[in-house]
Design a protein around this motif. Structure first.
Motif, PDB file in Angstrom:
ATOM      1  N   THR A   1      -6.766  -8.097  -4.835  1.00  0.00           N
ATOM      2  CA  THR A   1      -7.562  -8.281  -4.724  1.00  0.00           C
ATOM      3  C   THR A   1      -8.296  -7.338  -3.140  1.00  0.00           C
ATOM      4  O   THR A   1      -9.058  -7.353  -2.705  1.00  0.00           O
ATOM      5  N   GLU A   2      -6.835  -7.229  -2.708  1.00  0.00           N
ATOM      6  CA  GLU A   2      -7.332  -6.399  -1.549  1.00  0.00           C
ATOM      7  C   GLU A   2      -7.709  -4.677  -2.048  1.00  0.00           C
ATOM      8  O   GLU A   2      -7.311  -3.818  -3.018  1.00  0.00           O
ATOM      9  N   ARG A   3      -8.999  -3.994  -0.932  1.00  0.00           N
ATOM     10  CA  ARG A   3      -9.551  -3.187  -1.487  1.00  0.00           C
ATOM     11  C   ARG A   3      -9.056  -2.048  -1.994  1.00  0.00           C
ATOM     12  O   ARG A   3      -8.542  -1.041  -3.241  1.00  0.00           O
ATOM     13  N   ASN A   4      -7.920  -1.875  -0.901  1.00  0.00           N
ATOM     14  CA  ASN A   4      -7.372  -0.622  -0.533  1.00  0.00           C
ATOM     15  C   ASN A   4      -6.357  -0.687  -1.815  1.00  0.00           C
ATOM     16  O   ASN A   4      -6.456   1.019  -1.760  1.00  0.00           O
ATOM     17  N   ILE A   5      -5.854  -1.497  -2.014  1.00  0.00           N
ATOM     18  CA  ILE A   5      -4.169  -1.176  -2.570  1.00  0.00           C
ATOM     19  C   ILE A   5      -4.812  -1.138  -3.988  1.00  0.00           C
ATOM     20  O   ILE A   5      -4.386  -0.583  -5.074  1.00  0.00           O
ATOM     21  N   ALA A   6      -6.064  -2.295  -5.051  1.00  0.00           N
ATOM     22  CA  ALA A   6      -6.454  -2.372  -6.038  1.00  0.00           C
ATOM     23  C   ALA A   6      -7.428  -0.261  -6.188  1.00  0.00           C
ATOM     24  O   ALA A   6      -6.928   0.109  -7.424  1.00  0.00           O
ATOM     25  N   GLU A   7      -8.010   0.127  -5.057  1.00  0.00           N
ATOM     26  CA  GLU A   7      -8.323   1.351  -5.152  1.00  0.00           C
ATOM     27  C   GLU A   7      -7.292   2.210  -5.167  1.00  0.00           C
ATOM     28  O   GLU A   7      -7.461   3.546  -6.330  1.00  0.00           O
ATOM     29  N   THR A   8      -6.503   2.497  -4.620  1.00  0.00           N
ATOM     30  CA  THR A   8      -5.409   2.817  -4.954  1.00  0.00           C
ATOM     31  C   THR A   8      -4.096   3.469  -6.365  1.00  0.00           C
ATOM     32  O   THR A   8      -4.126   4.378  -6.847  1.00  0.00           O
ATOM     33  N   GLY A   9      -4.322   2.064  -7.133  1.00  0.00           N
ATOM     34  CA  GLY A   9      -3.695   1.937  -8.228  1.00  0.00           C
ATOM     35  C   GLY A   9      -4.744   1.916  -9.161  1.00  0.00           C
ATOM     36  O   GLY A   9      -4.442   2.240 -10.048  1.00  0.00           O
TER      37      GLY A   9
ATOM     38  N   LEU B   1       0.739  -0.980   0.185  1.00  0.00           N
ATOM     39  CA  LEU B   1       0.059   0.143  -0.063  1.00  0.00           C
ATOM     40  C   LEU B   1       1.429   1.840   0.245  1.00  0.00           C
ATOM     41  O   LEU B   1       0.586   2.543  -0.626  1.00  0.00           O
ATOM     42  N   LYS B   2       1.607   1.364   0.905  1.00  0.00           N
ATOM     43  CA  LYS B   2       2.588   2.494   1.148  1.00  0.00           C
ATOM     44  C   LYS B   2       3.349   2.680  -0.493  1.00  0.00           C
ATOM     45  O   LYS B   2       3.886   3.754  -0.958  1.00  0.00           O
TER      46      LYS B   2
END
Length: 969
Positions: A894-902, A855-856
């Protein structure tokens, strides 16, 4: 195991009829108690059979020849897969054959009472399968389904009972579970078909309820009606005998709960005033029947506690009925005196139900009470500023006086009407107030007072709703609120009502209404409350009792900053009392004292840095003189909170000279210890390797982070003092970690010693990030701190083994770029070189390892794209491909935070490239790849939350084609 090997071999060829006894044995092995290997082998065989495209052709043969229920379920599971994904592709004869076979088996099993009861689970599964077929076949290819079903229902009571189950399943599939399963067009078509053919179903239900004596059939019919009532045309309810029939069944114990659920569905309907008279009639008749079933004198909380599960369900359903009815139709009941009496009696029932010790029941009631008091409060509140109200309504000022008089009298009448229930509601809120976040001292299951370890989010949500409700109630009648609270508090003092829970809920309620009274009234009220609580603390014996009272005193004073700001002597007394509590070693008391101190200082910080009347120096100066004594008994994490609080005080000082002097005095203890450690390290570096020394270094850094958090820019002189030494310690500890992992392998990173060293590294990064984030946007601060970090932090990250890399490095540089924006463009290649390749290698092996780095990393990339885009354009084509690959990897996640950041990062990149001269070149290289990858995640069902962003990306791509006339040749 031999038989399973033989089964695997034999099941490969499905051109012949399947060996059903062998299949039974395989299913039995899967569900049996044999060895793990046997179950795994059976599982593999069954999965292979399920994935075989010809297996469904064996379903009828299996169902006809097996007696094993699990085997039947397995066969139907195979069939369900075909129905869901391949049904419309099958030949018409095969579809009709399967449809007719399932219908015949259902009729055959449900026409006989004995087989219907014995095969109930199997029949239920067949019903579900039939409804899945219906979703494809009806209405277009099976127009006669509803008439056929109603006709079959009239042939036998058991068939009729099962038909009701099928109808209920169909209604639920269409109206409740259809989203994501069918297209909107198909759902609309099914709803229209059900509506148009409902008359037959309606007649069947009324016929059963009037003619049948069979309990199971009537229950199935009521259950089916419950599923239908929320969507059928209102005429079927109010212009037929249905409502009277339901009310007739209400007093009968066997049908009471189901009937009440049906009446609740009717009560929740709200389509204008056309059926108001029917609603009034229904409500009054219902109340008469209810008093016979549950007299108004019944102590409902006791009855619920001692009742059967059926009786408890009745109370729950009753709460749902009242709240649903009042939300939609309470105004109708206010129209005449006779209705008002029934309304007030219903509210009395609901208040009594609200005292039931069941969280779900209370949530239902609380939700309604919150909406009712808001409805009563809003017009009353608007009348306080009538001119504003009238202007908002678009009326002219000359109309003001008469209109407000008329409107005001209506509002006052309505408030008068609900005055008695609202008074009882205040007592309910006071008695049941949920625990606020600030309270850390709780009673455990053994009755001991302990420190809370985990926050209960449900309780916090409940507290917020209750707090809002009680504030509205307080605005509606301040006098009654104050009177009830003080009366309850006096009972605590006299011992008549003393329990931990009673005192807690009362004090939480008192704290929650802060700001709802006029200042003068609030001051008088609070002085009486604090006086009584301090008296209670004096006269009560026992450490646990005193800890509970202390916790409540701290909570209440922390909630009233307006009062504290206006009364310096009281504020000083409160703070000194908190300092006393900081020496109290009972679990949770010190934590709460430190947290309350921080909360009070944040709200009243100016009061501590000016010389108050009767004082010789500001309180902050007096506090700093006695600081070592005050914090003597505190744990490290509590000292950090204390230091952060004092930092807030110093930050409020406007004189730079005094501010620096206060900060030096505050940091004197940690700075002395730091200088001592660094001095020893200069003589022998090995001194820094001692575990106790590492812990002390960590503690000093954490103290600095706390003060940096509250002081912001004013922390500059302090961080400058320790910065270079801190980076040297960082580099040394990093080398120690790397050598430990190199020698001891991956497991070395799990040892307590390496974890401790990494904690120091992380805290160093956190301190720098906190300071740079909180400091004002001054470029010279960036120039002073960023260049010295390049090698000790960035170089170290690149050189380290993957397990020794700190994710905080990524968040630190994301913060720096977000803060200093375009000023960092020249540094991006260096950051890219140190971080990019090595981090990608860590996170692209799978979707699980190094979650924090993931994420970071993408947050850093997003910061670069947003603020340093020219640096990305200068990258080589290989490096840009790496960036794009990493973005695609992110939104595949599939991790929502990472997908949305991308996805957000991709959108920003697309917008930036579109505005640049390299637009055509970029799209020529990546347009098709991005389009394909977005379509892949859009259609794979694992990335549903990102749907909106997927569509935005596609929209951007397609608009670019139109606007820029892109050519991909």
């Amino acid at each position: 195991m031999t038989s399973l090997v033989m089964a695997a071999e034999k099941f490969r060829d499905l051109s012949q009829a399947i060996d059903v006894p062998l299949l039974d044995a395989t299913v039995a092995a899967f569900y049996g108690t044999g060895s793990k290997e046997e179950r795994a082998a059976a599982d593999r065989i069954l999965q292979d059979l399920q994935s075989n495209p010809d297996m469904w052709l064996q379903v009828v043969h299996i169902l006809q020849n097996t007696k094993n229920l699990n085997t039947k379920f397995f066969a139907l599971q195979v069939l369900e897969g075909v129905i869901k994904y391949r049904w419309n592709a099958l030949p018409v004869e095969q579809r009709d054959g399967m449809k007719n076979y399932i219908s015949e088996v259902i009729v055959q099993l449900s026409s006989n009472e004995a087989s219907f009861r014995m095969e109930r689970l199997y029949v239920n599964k067949l019903n579900v399968t039939l409804v899945q077929i219906l979703k494809h076949e009806w209405p277009a290819r099976w127009r006669s389904f509803i008439p056929d079903l109603v006709a079959a229902a009239k042939t036998s009571e058991t068939i009729c009972e099962n038909c009701m189950v099928i109808l209920k399943l169909l209604s639920e599939e269409v109206f409740d579970f259809s989203r994501g399963e069918m297209t909107q067009q198909k759902i609309k078509e099914l709803k229209q078909s059900l509506n148009s053919e409902f008359q037959l179903i309606h007649e069947l239900c009324l016929y059963v309820l009037s003619a049948s004596q069979r309990t199971e059939l009537i229950q199935a019919t009521l259950s089916t009606l419950h599923a239908f009532l929320s969507w059928i045309p209102l005429g079927y309810i109010f212009e037929s005998p249905l409502l009277e029939t339901l009310l007739k069944f209400f007093p009968m114990p066997s049908y009471r709960n189901l009937t009440l659920q049906c009446l609740t569905e009717v009560a929740a309907l709200n389509f204008g005033d056309f059926y108001n008279m029917q609603y009034i009639k229904m409500y009054n008749f219902f109340m008469v029947q209810l008093q016979a079933i549950l007299p108004s004198t019944t102590k409902i909380p006791e009855a619920y506690a001692n009742g059967s599960s059926e009786e408890q369900a009745f109370i729950q359903n009753l709460a749902l009925f009242f709240t649903s009815f009042y939300k939609s139709h309470i105004r109708v009941l206010e129209s005449s005196q006779e209705n008002i009496s029934a309304l007030l009696m219903g509210l009395e029932y609901l208040i009594n139900i609200s005292f039931v010790d069941d969280t779900e029941v209370f949530k239902v009631c609380l939700d309604y009470w919150n909406s009712l008091v808001l409805e009563l409060f809003e017009p009353h509140h608007n009348l306080d500023t009538p001119a504003a109200t009238v202007n908002m309504m678009g009326l002219q000022m000359p109309l003001l006086h008469g209109m407000v008089d008329g409107l005001g009298s209506q509002i006052l009448q309505r408030r008068q009407l609900y005055a008695a229930p609202m008074s009882k509601l205040r007592m309910l809120m006071i008695c049941r107030m949920a625990k606020p976040e600030e309270v850390l001292i709780v009673e455990d299951e053994n009755g001991n007072i302990v420190r809370e370890t985990l926050k209960d989010n449900d309780v916090l949500v409940q507290y917020k709703i209750m707090r809002e409700t009680l504030i509205y109630l307080s605005h509606l009648d301040h006098e009654d609120t104050e009177k009830q609270m003080l009366k309850k508090l006096s009972k605590q003092l006299s011992g008549e009502d003393w329990t931990w829970n009673n005192l807690n809920t009362l004090c939480w309620a008192i704290g929650s209404i802060s700001g709802s009274m006029m200042e003068e009234q609030e001051n008088r009220f609070l002085v009486m409350v604090i006086r009584d609580l301090l008296n209670l603390c004096e006269i009560t014996k026992g450490k646990d009792n005193k800890a509970v009272i202390a916790s409540n005193i701290m909570y209440v004073v922390g909630q009233y900053p307006r009062f504290l700001r206006a009364h310096w002597k009281f504020l000083k007394t409160v703070v000194n009392k908190l300092f006393e509590f900081m020496h109290e070693t009972h679990p949770g008391v010190q934590d709460m004292a430190c947290d309350t101190f921080l909360k009070i200082v944040q709200k009243c910080k100016r009061k501590f840095v000016i010389v108050q009347v009767g004082e010789s120096e500001p309180f902050v100066s007096e506090l700093l003189s006695g600081l070592p004594t005050t914090v003597a008994d505190l744990e490290p994490h509590q000292i950090h909170t204390f230091y952060e609080s004092v930092g807030h005080m110093i930050q409020a000082e406007s004189d730079p000279q005094k501010r620096d002097e206060y900060m030096q005095r505050l940091m004197d203890l940690p700075n002395q210890k730091w200088a001592e450690i660094i001095g020893q390290a200069h003589q022998s570096v090995d001194f820094l390797k001692d575990q106790e020394v590492i812990r002390t270094v960590l503690n000093i850094l954490q103290t600095n982070t706390s003060v940096a958090n509250s002081l912001g820019t004013y922390f500059l002189s302090q961080i400058s003092l320790i910065f270079l030494d801190m980076l040297n310690v960082y580099r040394m500890y990093s080398e120690l970690i790397s050598s430990s992992i190199a020698e001891g392998g991956p497991y070395a990173s799990k040892t307590s010693y390496v974890k401790l060293l990494r904690s120091v590294k992380r805290e160093t990064l956190k301190l720098i990030e906190t300071f740079l984030d909180k400091a004002e946007d001054q470029p010279q601060i960036g120039k002073q701190f960023v260049p010295p970090m390049m090698d000790p932090v960035l170089g170290d990250y690149a050189r380290n083994l993957p397990d020794a890399r700190e994710s905080e490095v990524l968040s630190l540089f994301a913060t720096i770029i977000n803060k200093y924006k375009a000023a960092m463009i020249e540094d991006v290649p260096r950051i890219f070189e140190a971080i990019f390749q090595c981090t990608l290698e860590m996170i692209t092996k799978n979707f699980e390892d190094y979650p924090e780095h993931r994420l970071k990393f993408f947050s850093l990339l997003r910061a670069i794209a947003a603020h340093c885009f020219p640096a990305l354009i200068r990258l080589s084509s290989e490096q840009l491909k790496l960036v794009m690959d990493s973005i695609i990897w992110a939104f595949r996640h599939t991790e929502r935070n990472i997908a949305e950041t991308g996805l957000n990062l991709l959108l920003e990149m697309l917008k930036n490239f579109q505005a640049s001269e390299f637009c055509n070149q970029f799209y020529r290289s990546y347009f098709l790849t991005i389009e394909q990858e977005i379509f892949a995640v859009l259609t794979d069902t694992f990335h549903k939350p990102g749907f909106k962003l997927h569509v935005l990306v596609l929209q951007h791509l397609f608009c670019s084609v139109c606007v820029l006339q892109l050519s991909f040749s």
